[in-house]
Design a protein around this motif. Structure first.
Motif, short mmCIF file in Angstrom:
data_model
loop_
_atom_site.label_atom_id
_atom_site.label_comp_id
_atom_site.label_asym_id
_atom_site.label_seq_id
_atom_site.Cartn_x
_atom_site.Cartn_y
_atom_site.Cartn_z
N GLY A 31 -18.00 11.96 -42.27
CA GLY A 31 -19.19 12.70 -41.86
C GLY A 31 -18.87 13.94 -41.05
O GLY A 31 -19.52 14.98 -41.20
N MET A 32 -17.88 13.84 -40.17
CA MET A 32 -17.49 14.99 -39.35
C MET A 32 -16.37 15.80 -39.99
O MET A 32 -16.03 16.87 -39.50
CB MET A 32 -17.07 14.51 -37.95
N GLY A 33 -15.78 15.27 -41.06
CA GLY A 33 -14.78 16.03 -41.80
C GLY A 33 -13.44 16.12 -41.10
O GLY A 33 -12.73 17.12 -41.25
N LEU A 34 -13.06 15.07 -40.37
CA LEU A 34 -11.78 15.09 -39.68
C LEU A 34 -11.32 13.68 -39.37
O LEU A 34 -12.04 12.72 -39.56
CB LEU A 34 -11.86 15.92 -38.39
N ALA A 35 -10.08 13.58 -38.92
CA ALA A 35 -9.56 12.30 -38.42
C ALA A 35 -9.92 12.18 -36.94
O ALA A 35 -10.02 13.20 -36.23
CB ALA A 35 -8.05 12.25 -38.61
N VAL A 36 -10.10 10.94 -36.48
CA VAL A 36 -10.40 10.72 -35.07
C VAL A 36 -9.39 9.74 -34.49
O VAL A 36 -9.16 8.66 -35.04
CB VAL A 36 -11.85 10.21 -34.85
N ALA A 37 -8.77 10.14 -33.38
CA ALA A 37 -7.85 9.26 -32.66
C ALA A 37 -8.65 8.51 -31.61
O ALA A 37 -9.44 9.11 -30.87
CB ALA A 37 -6.76 10.09 -31.99
N VAL A 38 -8.44 7.18 -31.53
CA VAL A 38 -9.28 6.36 -30.65
C VAL A 38 -8.49 5.61 -29.59
O VAL A 38 -9.09 5.15 -28.61
CB VAL A 38 -10.14 5.36 -31.46
N SER A 39 -7.18 5.46 -29.74
CA SER A 39 -6.39 4.82 -28.69
C SER A 39 -5.94 5.87 -27.68
O SER A 39 -5.89 7.07 -27.98
CB SER A 39 -5.17 4.12 -29.27
N HIS A 40 -5.61 5.42 -26.47
CA HIS A 40 -5.13 6.35 -25.45
C HIS A 40 -3.85 7.03 -25.90
O HIS A 40 -3.68 8.25 -25.76
CB HIS A 40 -4.91 5.59 -24.14
N ALA A 41 -2.93 6.25 -26.47
CA ALA A 41 -1.65 6.82 -26.90
C ALA A 41 -1.85 7.86 -27.99
O ALA A 41 -1.23 8.94 -27.97
CB ALA A 41 -0.72 5.71 -27.38
N ALA A 42 -2.72 7.56 -28.96
CA ALA A 42 -2.96 8.50 -30.05
C ALA A 42 -3.66 9.76 -29.55
O ALA A 42 -3.32 10.88 -29.96
CB ALA A 42 -3.78 7.84 -31.15
N CYS A 43 -4.64 9.60 -28.66
CA CYS A 43 -5.34 10.78 -28.10
C CYS A 43 -4.37 11.64 -27.30
O CYS A 43 -4.40 12.88 -27.39
CB CYS A 43 -6.51 10.34 -27.24
N SER A 44 -3.51 11.01 -26.51
CA SER A 44 -2.53 11.76 -25.75
C SER A 44 -1.60 12.52 -26.68
O SER A 44 -1.24 13.69 -26.43
CB SER A 44 -1.73 10.81 -24.86
N GLU A 45 -1.23 11.88 -27.79
CA GLU A 45 -0.36 12.55 -28.77
C GLU A 45 -1.06 13.75 -29.40
O GLU A 45 -0.45 14.81 -29.58
CB GLU A 45 0.05 11.53 -29.84
N VAL A 46 -2.35 13.59 -29.72
CA VAL A 46 -3.12 14.72 -30.26
C VAL A 46 -3.08 15.91 -29.29
O VAL A 46 -2.85 17.06 -29.68
CB VAL A 46 -4.58 14.31 -30.54
N LEU A 47 -3.32 15.63 -28.01
CA LEU A 47 -3.42 16.70 -27.01
C LEU A 47 -2.07 17.34 -26.71
O LEU A 47 -2.02 18.52 -26.32
CB LEU A 47 -4.03 16.14 -25.72
N ARG A 48 -0.98 16.61 -26.87
CA ARG A 48 0.33 17.11 -26.48
C ARG A 48 1.18 17.63 -27.64
O ARG A 48 2.14 18.37 -27.41
CB ARG A 48 1.11 16.01 -25.74
N THR A 49 0.85 17.26 -28.86
CA THR A 49 1.67 17.65 -30.00
C THR A 49 1.55 19.13 -30.28
O THR A 49 0.46 19.65 -30.49
CB THR A 49 1.25 16.83 -31.25
N ARG A 50 2.67 19.82 -30.31
CA ARG A 50 2.65 21.27 -30.50
C ARG A 50 2.30 21.65 -31.93
O ARG A 50 1.91 22.80 -32.19
CB ARG A 50 4.01 21.87 -30.12
N SER A 51 2.42 20.71 -32.87
CA SER A 51 2.05 21.01 -34.25
C SER A 51 0.57 20.74 -34.52
O SER A 51 0.12 20.83 -35.66
CB SER A 51 2.90 20.18 -35.22
N ALA A 52 -0.16 20.39 -33.48
CA ALA A 52 -1.61 20.24 -33.56
C ALA A 52 -2.21 21.18 -32.52
O ALA A 52 -2.19 20.88 -31.33
CB ALA A 52 -2.05 18.80 -33.31
#
Length: 393
Positions: A31-52
């Motif tokens: 519905g939103m057209g994207l992937a969603v990270a829901v764990s703390h570790a995955a969200c932290s990885e989203v925020l810190r990954t330089r390729s994102a």
């Protein structure tokens, strides 16, 4: 998968987040057209990954949203290195001239005045709206004082911010998108004029420092200065008003925690962090893959979007003991409410001062505060907040 427009989900999204976390750290939300990270570790990885990264894409048709797009094209939040590095260096240099400490006693005094207004309204009418009297005016006045906006113009800031941030919601009606563009255009024109005045008549405000800041021959462009000021207002206003609103509601519905704070103001620093965690004012933060990358086992190709669901990360039992329990003394508290990595909120120290000052004034001057009736929640997902918070004492 949750529906971000469902009233039941908006009333309490955390059970849905818990179910998703139990099923895996990342999920596709069609519905939103994207992937969603829901764990703390995955969200932290989203925020810190330089390729994102934060890759701004103009709101289309671009000709209809010139001012809104200009603000984001030149925003610290919407740029990646090397431009982000340059912008953050210049902006941090301006902030480092003592603005948070300069404002600290003024913010405490302002908070006391606003709570006094709330107390008078309760005395006169039996109940009053805490958002109207405290949570909404506090951050607007603080950002206005930070930027050096004249008193006579400050009433214009909150309507501008309220209109512009609607653009971040999904499936926005056409008329609200047009109102956001109108507000952005008015705000851009206002700030250009204010910056031009401060270039000639500098003061001790942040606009003057942003106009003057230099790194060798480098300086902020006019558009970058405007983008920075608008980001500070929108992020500072929306985050703080909703931490105070959501947070006081949480305290009043978890009475033991309110009483702990009334009895011991040494808990204010940890209480601030806990209220940001417990009912996150910003629920979602998007990133876009700039190269092939895998986050928590989920493969992304360049251009694919992924969002960190900050509200889900904040209730992850792998990181927080009894995550659904409010605890104003919680420590450590590794919430992601201010972001992480290179996009960590530059205004976080000032936001903490504001929230602590509001809580201190409320628990000192209105220790018997309680809900007068059930508050009404705003029908929005990304920015989570209340329409009102009726209280009595």
């Amino acid at each position: 998968m949750f529906d971000p427009r469902d009233p039941d989900f908006l009333a309490d999204p955390y059970p849905a987040f818990a179910a998703l976390r139990a099923d895996g750290p990342v999920h596709r939300h069609d519905g939103m057209g994207l992937a969603v990270a829901v764990s703390h570790a995955a969200c932290s990885e989203v925020l810190r990954t330089r390729s994102a990264g934060r890759l701004w894409r103009d709101k289309e048709p671009a000709s209809d949203f010139a001012a809104f797009n200009l603000l984001h094209q030149n925003s610290l939040l919407e740029n990646e290195p090397p431009r982000h590095t340059r912008l953050r260096r210049l902006i941090s240099t301006a902030f480092a001239r003592g603005h948070t400490e300069r404002l600290r006693p003024w913010v405490r005094s302002l908070s006391s005045t606003l709570v006094g207004s709330l107390a008078a309204a309760i005395k006169a009418d039996g109940a009053a709206d805490l958002l109207e009297h405290v949570a909404a005016p506090l951050p607007v006045e603080v950002i206005a004082e930070l930027l050096g906006v004249p008193q006579a113009d400050r009433h214009r800031l909150q309507p501008w911010s309220n209109a512009i941030v609607k653009m971040y919601e999904y499936a926005l009606p056409t008329e609200l998108a047009a109102a956001a563009e109108d507000a952005a255009a008015e705000f851009v024109d206002y700030l250009r004029a204010l910056a031009a005045d401060r270039a000639k008549n500098p003061g001790d405000d942040l606009i003057s420092d942003l106009v003057a800041v230099r790194d060798g021959t480098d300086r902020l462009t006019d558009d970058e200065l405007v983008g920075t000021a608008v980001l500070l207002l929108m992020a500072g206003h929306e985050a703080t008003v909703n931490v105070v609103g959501n947070g006081v509601l949480a305290l009043l519905t978890h009475r033991r925690e309110w009483e702990r704070l009334v009895a011991d103001h040494a808990l204010l620093p940890t209480a601030v962090e806990e209220l940001i965690r417990f009912d996150a004012p910003l629920q979602l933060f998007e990133r876009t893959a700039t190269a092939p990358v895998t986050i928590a086992g989920h493969a992304l190709e360049p251009g694919d979007k992924i969002a960190a669901l900050l509200g889900a990360a904040a209730r992850d039992p792998e990181v927080f003991d009894e995550p659904d329990r409010l605890d104003v003394g919680r420590t450590p508290n590794a919430h992601l409410g201010f972001g992480a990595g290179i996009h960590y909120c530059v205004g976080a120290p000032l936001a903490r001062v504001e929230i602590a000052a509001a809580l201190e004034a409320l628990t000192t001057e209105l220790p018997g505060l309680r809900l007068a009736e059930e508050p009404e929640r705003r029908p929005e997902f990304v920015i989570r907040g209340l329409r009102n918070l009726p209280v009595t004492a």
